[in-house]
Write a protein that holds these residues in place. Structure first.
Motif, mmCIF file in Angstrom:
data_model
loop_
_atom_site.group_PDB
_atom_site.id
_atom_site.type_symbol
_atom_site.label_atom_id
_atom_site.label_comp_id
_atom_site.label_asym_id
_atom_site.label_seq_id
_atom_site.Cartn_x
_atom_site.Cartn_y
_atom_site.Cartn_z
ATOM 1 N N LYS A 189 3.791 -6.405 -1.803
ATOM 2 C CA LYS A 189 3.934 -7.023 -0.488
ATOM 3 C C LYS A 189 5.355 -6.883 0.030
ATOM 4 O O LYS A 189 5.583 -6.682 1.234
ATOM 5 C CB LYS A 189 3.546 -8.501 -0.565
ATOM 6 N N SER A 190 6.325 -6.968 -0.869
ATOM 7 C CA SER A 190 7.723 -6.808 -0.475
ATOM 8 C C SER A 190 7.985 -5.393 0.035
ATOM 9 O O SER A 190 8.644 -5.193 1.069
ATOM 10 C CB SER A 190 8.638 -7.118 -1.665
ATOM 11 N N LYS A 191 7.440 -4.410 -0.683
ATOM 12 C CA LYS A 191 7.623 -3.015 -0.265
ATOM 13 C C LYS A 191 6.888 -2.728 1.037
ATOM 14 O O LYS A 191 7.351 -1.960 1.870
ATOM 15 C CB LYS A 191 7.123 -2.084 -1.376
ATOM 16 N N LEU A 192 5.719 -3.370 1.204
ATOM 17 C CA LEU A 192 4.969 -3.205 2.452
ATOM 18 C C LEU A 192 5.801 -3.676 3.640
ATOM 19 O O LEU A 192 5.864 -3.002 4.676
ATOM 20 C CB LEU A 192 3.666 -4.009 2.387
ATOM 21 N N GLY A 193 6.435 -4.840 3.477
ATOM 22 C CA GLY A 193 7.259 -5.383 4.549
ATOM 23 C C GLY A 193 8.368 -4.436 4.966
ATOM 24 O O GLY A 193 8.661 -4.272 6.163
ATOM 25 N N SER B 279 8.051 6.387 10.540
ATOM 26 C CA SER B 279 7.851 7.751 10.054
ATOM 27 C C SER B 279 6.480 7.889 9.397
ATOM 28 O O SER B 279 5.883 6.911 8.952
ATOM 29 C CB SER B 279 8.944 8.123 9.046
ATOM 30 N N TYR B 280 5.999 9.131 9.329
ATOM 31 C CA TYR B 280 4.690 9.384 8.716
ATOM 32 C C TYR B 280 4.703 9.026 7.230
ATOM 33 O O TYR B 280 3.709 8.547 6.688
ATOM 34 C CB TYR B 280 4.290 10.843 8.900
ATOM 35 N N SER B 281 5.832 9.277 6.584
ATOM 36 C CA SER B 281 5.921 8.973 5.149
ATOM 37 C C SER B 281 5.791 7.468 4.910
ATOM 38 O O SER B 281 5.159 7.030 3.943
ATOM 39 C CB SER B 281 7.248 9.484 4.578
ATOM 40 N N SER B 282 6.379 6.664 5.801
ATOM 41 C CA SER B 282 6.283 5.206 5.664
ATOM 42 C C SER B 282 4.854 4.729 5.897
ATOM 43 O O SER B 282 4.345 3.867 5.174
ATOM 44 C CB SER B 282 7.222 4.516 6.657
ATOM 45 N N ILE B 283 4.197 5.304 6.903
ATOM 46 C CA ILE B 283 2.821 4.918 7.206
ATOM 47 C C ILE B 283 1.892 5.322 6.055
ATOM 48 O O ILE B 283 0.978 4.581 5.684
ATOM 49 C CB ILE B 283 2.361 5.563 8.526
ATOM 50 N N PHE B 284 2.154 6.499 5.470
ATOM 51 C CA PHE B 284 1.377 6.955 4.313
ATOM 52 C C PHE B 284 1.593 6.010 3.134
ATOM 53 O O PHE B 284 0.646 5.646 2.422
ATOM 54 C CB PHE B 284 1.798 8.373 3.935
ATOM 55 N N THR B 285 2.839 5.576 2.940
ATOM 56 C CA THR B 285 3.175 4.651 1.859
ATOM 57 C C THR B 285 2.493 3.303 2.058
ATOM 58 O O THR B 285 2.027 2.677 1.099
ATOM 59 C CB THR B 285 4.698 4.452 1.763
ATOM 60 N N ILE B 286 2.423 2.856 3.316
ATOM 61 C CA ILE B 286 1.726 1.597 3.623
ATOM 62 C C ILE B 286 0.270 1.697 3.178
ATOM 63 O O ILE B 286 -0.288 0.764 2.592
ATOM 64 C CB ILE B 286 1.807 1.276 5.129
ATOM 65 N N GLY B 287 -0.341 2.843 3.449
ATOM 66 C CA GLY B 287 -1.729 3.054 3.040
ATOM 67 C C GLY B 287 -1.886 3.011 1.529
ATOM 68 O O GLY B 287 -2.820 2.391 1.006
ATOM 69 N N ILE B 288 -0.964 3.658 0.818
ATOM 70 C CA ILE B 288 -1.011 3.669 -0.649
ATOM 71 C C ILE B 288 -0.876 2.250 -1.195
ATOM 72 O O ILE B 288 -1.649 1.825 -2.060
ATOM 73 C CB ILE B 288 0.112 4.568 -1.218
ATOM 74 N N LEU B 289 0.097 1.512 -0.694
ATOM 75 C CA LEU B 289 0.333 0.146 -1.170
ATOM 76 C C LEU B 289 -0.811 -0.782 -0.787
ATOM 77 O O LEU B 289 -1.199 -1.662 -1.562
ATOM 78 C CB LEU B 289 1.651 -0.383 -0.598
ATOM 79 N N ASN B 290 -1.369 -0.575 0.406
ATOM 80 C CA ASN B 290 -2.506 -1.377 0.858
ATOM 81 C C ASN B 290 -3.680 -1.225 -0.116
ATOM 82 O O ASN B 290 -4.367 -2.195 -0.439
ATOM 83 C CB ASN B 290 -2.915 -0.922 2.257
ATOM 84 N N GLY B 291 -3.896 -0.013 -0.593
ATOM 85 C CA GLY B 291 -4.985 0.241 -1.529
ATOM 86 C C GLY B 291 -4.803 -0.437 -2.869
ATOM 87 O O GLY B 291 -5.770 -0.620 -3.621
ATOM 88 N N MET B 292 -3.564 -0.835 -3.188
ATOM 89 C CA MET B 292 -3.277 -1.480 -4.473
ATOM 90 C C MET B 292 -3.462 -2.989 -4.434
ATOM 91 O O MET B 292 -3.488 -3.633 -5.487
ATOM 92 C CB MET B 292 -1.829 -1.181 -4.889
ATOM 93 N N PHE C 255 7.075 -1.375 7.098
ATOM 94 C CA PHE C 255 6.679 -1.659 8.471
ATOM 95 C C PHE C 255 7.842 -1.498 9.448
ATOM 96 O O PHE C 255 7.630 -1.418 10.654
ATOM 97 C CB PHE C 255 6.117 -3.086 8.575
ATOM 98 N N GLN C 256 9.051 -1.449 8.922
ATOM 99 C CA GLN C 256 10.228 -1.309 9.778
ATOM 100 C C GLN C 256 10.511 0.145 10.129
ATOM 101 O O GLN C 256 11.412 0.432 10.902
ATOM 102 C CB GLN C 256 11.434 -1.929 9.068
ATOM 103 N N ASN C 257 9.741 1.053 9.565
ATOM 104 C CA ASN C 257 9.948 2.480 9.779
ATOM 105 C C ASN C 257 8.689 3.106 10.349
ATOM 106 O O ASN C 257 7.589 2.873 9.843
ATOM 107 C CB ASN C 257 10.317 3.151 8.447
#
Length: 233
Positions: free
Chosen positions: A111-115, A122-135, A118-120
């Motif tokens: 949740k900390s990394k997700l937060g 970029s496509y890499s950040s949005i992709f990372t949000i998806g990865i973390l969301n799945g966890m 969200f401040q970025n």
């Protein structure tokens, strides 16, 4: 069985929009550029699908080990029973047993990394949000992982979870574009269907393990699982 994973993912997404919907709505998307917004949303979903597929690989690998040990039929029956139990027991009641206490710190880090992501925009950040969301912990995902485990194959475990993830895409995309049209009452009506579907899938796994000789549903124990046998040379 793969088709049931897609259907369960589709219906589970009505549950997911209550848990993960806020994350999808808060995604740092470009709402002024429709094309870019769509690509960003696809990127987010690719992140979630990557996590689900990886989980399917891990659980499929573990299931493969049980297959080698000759526990395939018993495992299918046990998985079916566990699916039904997880579906029927309310999540709030399960939470009361603190079964997930060992992973609380891990979830907190996610949740900390997700937060931060969200401040970025970029496509890499949005992709990372998806990865973390799945966890993030989710009872519906747990049921899907039971199915991947019962596949007892790395490749089929991955396909099972990928199908589950694909089933969640329509509604998880709609919540971004049509969030004001998905009423709480409509969502609640669909959520009432989820337990019935989950129980049906659990019963299918039980029947699969019983080997009753019913084509496609409960094949005989001899043909229940097809294994690759090396040819003698």
């Amino acid at each position: 069985m793969i088709f049931t994973a897609f259907i369960f993912g589709l219906l589970s997404s009505f549950h997911c929009i209550g848990m993960c919907g806020p994350i999808a709505v808060m995604l740092p998307l470009d709402h002024h550029n429709a094309k870019k917004k769509a690509i960003q949303l696809i990127t987010y979903h690719l992140g979630r699908l990557t996590t689900y597929t990886f989980m399917g690989i891990v659980f499929g690998l573990f299931g493969r080990g049980l297959l080698v040990a000759g526990l395939q039929q018993n495992l299918s029956i046990i998985i079916g029973i566990l699916m039904i139990v997880v579906i029927l027991i309310p999540e709030k009641k399960l939470a009361g047993y603190n079964l997930s206490r060992p992973v609380f710190s891990f979830v907190g880090k996610i949740k900390s990394k997700l937060g931060k992501q969200f401040q970025n925009k970029s496509y890499s950040s949005i992709f990372t949000i998806g990865i973390l969301n799945g966890m993030l912990p989710c009872g519906m995902v747990y049921v899907g992982l039971f199915g991947a485990l019962a596949m007892q194959s790395v490749s089929w475990g991955a396909v099972y979870m990928l199908a589950f993830g694909l089933g969640t895409l329509p509604l998880m995309s709609a919540v971004v574009y049509l969030k004001e049209f998905i009423s709480v009452s409509f969502r609640n009506k669909i959520q009432k269907i989820i337990p019935y579907v989950g129980v049906c899938i659990g019963i299918l796994f039980i029947l699969r393990g019983l080997g009753l000789g019913i084509p496609y549903i409960s094949p005989s124990s001899v043909s229940l699982f097809v294994q690759e046998i090396p040819h003698c040379r």
